[in-house]
Structure formats: C-alpha cells, structure tokens
Design a protein around this motif. Sequence first.
Motif, short mmCIF file in Angstrom:
data_model
loop_
_atom_site.label_atom_id
_atom_site.label_comp_id
_atom_site.label_asym_id
_atom_site.label_seq_id
_atom_site.Cartn_x
_atom_site.Cartn_y
_atom_site.Cartn_z
N ARG A 139 8.26 -3.36 -10.23
CA ARG A 139 7.09 -3.46 -9.36
C ARG A 139 6.49 -4.87 -9.40
NH1 ARG A 139 5.40 1.05 -7.54
NH2 ARG A 139 3.23 0.47 -7.37
N THR A 140 5.87 -5.26 -8.33
CA THR A 140 5.22 -6.56 -8.25
C THR A 140 3.72 -6.37 -8.45
OG1 THR A 140 6.90 -7.33 -6.68
CG2 THR A 140 4.85 -8.59 -6.80
N ARG A 141 3.17 -7.14 -9.38
CA ARG A 141 1.72 -7.10 -9.60
C ARG A 141 1.06 -8.12 -8.67
NH1 ARG A 141 1.63 -8.88 -15.32
NH2 ARG A 141 3.60 -9.73 -14.66
N VAL A 142 -0.07 -7.75 -8.11
CA VAL A 142 -0.81 -8.63 -7.20
C VAL A 142 -2.24 -8.73 -7.69
CG1 VAL A 142 -1.56 -8.99 -4.82
CG2 VAL A 142 0.66 -7.90 -5.27
N PHE A 143 -2.72 -9.96 -7.80
CA PHE A 143 -4.11 -10.22 -8.19
C PHE A 143 -4.78 -10.94 -7.04
CE2 PHE A 143 -1.45 -10.20 -11.97
CZ PHE A 143 -2.08 -9.23 -12.73
N ALA A 144 -5.84 -10.35 -6.50
CA ALA A 144 -6.53 -10.93 -5.36
C ALA A 144 -8.02 -11.07 -5.68
CB ALA A 144 -6.34 -10.06 -4.12
N PHE A 145 -8.55 -12.25 -5.43
CA PHE A 145 -9.96 -12.50 -5.70
C PHE A 145 -10.38 -13.76 -4.97
CE2 PHE A 145 -7.24 -14.32 -8.90
CZ PHE A 145 -7.67 -15.63 -9.00
N ASP A 146 -11.66 -14.04 -4.96
CA ASP A 146 -12.17 -15.28 -4.38
C ASP A 146 -12.53 -16.19 -5.54
OD1 ASP A 146 -13.30 -17.34 -3.01
OD2 ASP A 146 -14.56 -16.08 -1.74
N GLY A 147 -11.65 -17.12 -5.83
CA GLY A 147 -11.83 -18.01 -6.97
C GLY A 147 -12.32 -19.39 -6.59
N ARG A 148 -13.02 -19.49 -5.47
CA ARG A 148 -13.54 -20.80 -5.05
C ARG A 148 -14.90 -21.01 -5.70
NH1 ARG A 148 -13.03 -19.74 1.19
NH2 ARG A 148 -13.80 -17.78 0.38
N ALA A 149 -14.88 -21.72 -6.79
CA ALA A 149 -16.10 -22.03 -7.54
C ALA A 149 -15.90 -23.40 -8.18
CB ALA A 149 -16.35 -20.97 -8.61
N LEU A 186 -3.43 -14.28 -5.32
CA LEU A 186 -4.08 -14.66 -4.06
C LEU A 186 -5.52 -14.98 -4.41
CD1 LEU A 186 -2.58 -11.70 -2.01
CD2 LEU A 186 -1.75 -14.06 -2.07
N ARG A 187 -5.90 -16.27 -4.32
CA ARG A 187 -7.12 -16.67 -5.00
C ARG A 187 -8.25 -17.24 -4.14
NH1 ARG A 187 -6.92 -21.87 -5.05
NH2 ARG A 187 -8.82 -21.97 -6.25
N THR A 188 -8.21 -17.09 -2.82
CA THR A 188 -9.37 -17.59 -2.07
C THR A 188 -10.05 -16.51 -1.22
OG1 THR A 188 -8.05 -18.38 -0.19
CG2 THR A 188 -8.47 -19.95 -1.98
N GLY A 189 -9.77 -15.25 -1.51
CA GLY A 189 -10.50 -14.16 -0.86
C GLY A 189 -10.01 -13.77 0.51
N SER A 207 -13.35 -6.32 -1.48
CA SER A 207 -13.93 -5.01 -1.21
C SER A 207 -12.82 -3.96 -1.15
CB SER A 207 -14.69 -5.03 0.13
OG SER A 207 -13.77 -5.10 1.21
N VAL A 208 -13.20 -2.70 -1.20
CA VAL A 208 -12.22 -1.62 -1.16
C VAL A 208 -11.43 -1.69 0.15
CG1 VAL A 208 -11.93 0.89 -1.08
CG2 VAL A 208 -13.55 -0.13 -2.69
N GLU A 209 -12.13 -1.91 1.25
CA GLU A 209 -11.46 -1.99 2.55
C GLU A 209 -10.51 -3.19 2.62
OE1 GLU A 209 -9.96 -0.69 5.78
OE2 GLU A 209 -11.48 0.46 4.72
N GLU A 210 -10.94 -4.34 2.12
CA GLU A 210 -10.08 -5.53 2.10
C GLU A 210 -8.86 -5.31 1.20
OE1 GLU A 210 -13.11 -9.27 2.79
OE2 GLU A 210 -13.18 -8.20 0.86
N THR A 211 -9.03 -4.58 0.12
CA THR A 211 -7.92 -4.28 -0.78
C THR A 211 -6.93 -3.35 -0.10
OG1 THR A 211 -9.37 -4.60 -2.68
CG2 THR A 211 -7.31 -3.44 -3.08
N ARG A 212 -7.42 -2.36 0.62
CA ARG A 212 -6.53 -1.48 1.37
C ARG A 212 -5.77 -2.26 2.44
NH1 ARG A 212 -10.93 3.16 1.97
NH2 ARG A 212 -10.51 4.26 0.02
N SER A 213 -6.45 -3.17 3.10
CA SER A 213 -5.80 -4.01 4.11
C SER A 213 -4.71 -4.88 3.48
CB SER A 213 -6.86 -4.88 4.80
OG SER A 213 -6.26 -5.72 5.74
N LEU A 214 -5.00 -5.44 2.29
CA LEU A 214 -4.02 -6.23 1.56
C LEU A 214 -2.80 -5.38 1.22
CD1 LEU A 214 -2.93 -8.62 -0.09
CD2 LEU A 214 -4.44 -7.88 -1.96
#
Length: 167
Positions: free
Chosen positions: A52-62, A87-90, A20-27
């Motif tokens: 710069r460091t690229r960061v990919f965050a998502f919930d990939g538990r499937a 970062l792949r588990t949300g 979410s937008v809020e979770e992304t801001r927190s990250l």
Amino acid sequence: HARSWVALRTAHYDIVSALSVEETRSLARDLEVFRAGAEHALEIALSPETVRTRVFAFDGRAIIRPFDMRGVSGYFLPSLEGDAIVLRTGEGWGDATDELRARHVRQLLRAHDARKRPLWYEEGLGAFASSINVRGWEARVGLPRTDYVMLLRDWHRSSLQELLTTE
C-alpha cells in the motif's frame, strides 16, 4: 502540529490528512482515479497485492517548513515498507508534481512486474503516465507536459556531422 488529522483508507492508499474531511475524500477519489487511469493507459492490471502507498496531505506553508524538500509542493519517497507520497501545500492531488506522478507510476510498474525492463521503457511509461490529469471522476491521458514542451523549444538542432565530430 495542533491540527485535526483525518485518516482514510482506500483500496490502494492509506491517507493521513490535515485537510478537511471533504478535501480528504476528494484526494482519495483523485488518487484512485489516477491509478485507474494509469492502469487503463498502460493496458495493465496492477496487482492488488502490491504494498500500500501511504499519503500525507497538509498545508505546510509557514515560516518553518519541516517537511519542505527543495520547495516542491509534493514529492514521492520510496521505501521497502511501502512508498509514501507527501502533498504539502494544501491542494490535495493538485500538489502532485509531474515528477511525483512519474515516480509513483514507475514504482507501481516495478511492483506489478519484477522483470528487468530497459530503462527507456520505464522512463517512457512513467513520463507518459505522469501526463494523466484527474478532474473529478475523469482522467485525461496524454496531455503535453509543459516541462517537455520547454525542453523541445530550447532544443538545439545539430547536424549529423556535428554530432559525429563531438568529443
């Protein structure tokens, strides 16, 4: 794949997130606090000119996990074009393993100062900085790492005579 993605740019990170937008801001806040904590703990001012460091965050538990790497919740990918953190588990920065944090700090140190340092120095500073625990706007440094505590607990003491006669 059919998710809403958020892109956020901070002073040092480019974040692409399915959180979410809020979770992304927190990250984003957690990443910048971690970096500031590393600078303070290691008593260095990291160069703002670093790549710069690229960061990919998502919930990939499937059932199908295309970005899974040995089952870890997060990992670090060094690259000539700029490093990437996955970062792949949300859980946001909570997905960052001790090893991911240590590798990230080692890479920041290399980018900051290209002088050749002994491996023990880089390893030690990376391990120390990986103990940084971010909570809100606070970073706690020097907390014991559970993997190191377990290693010390399982360590077999040997006498000097045993060590000298080991083949």
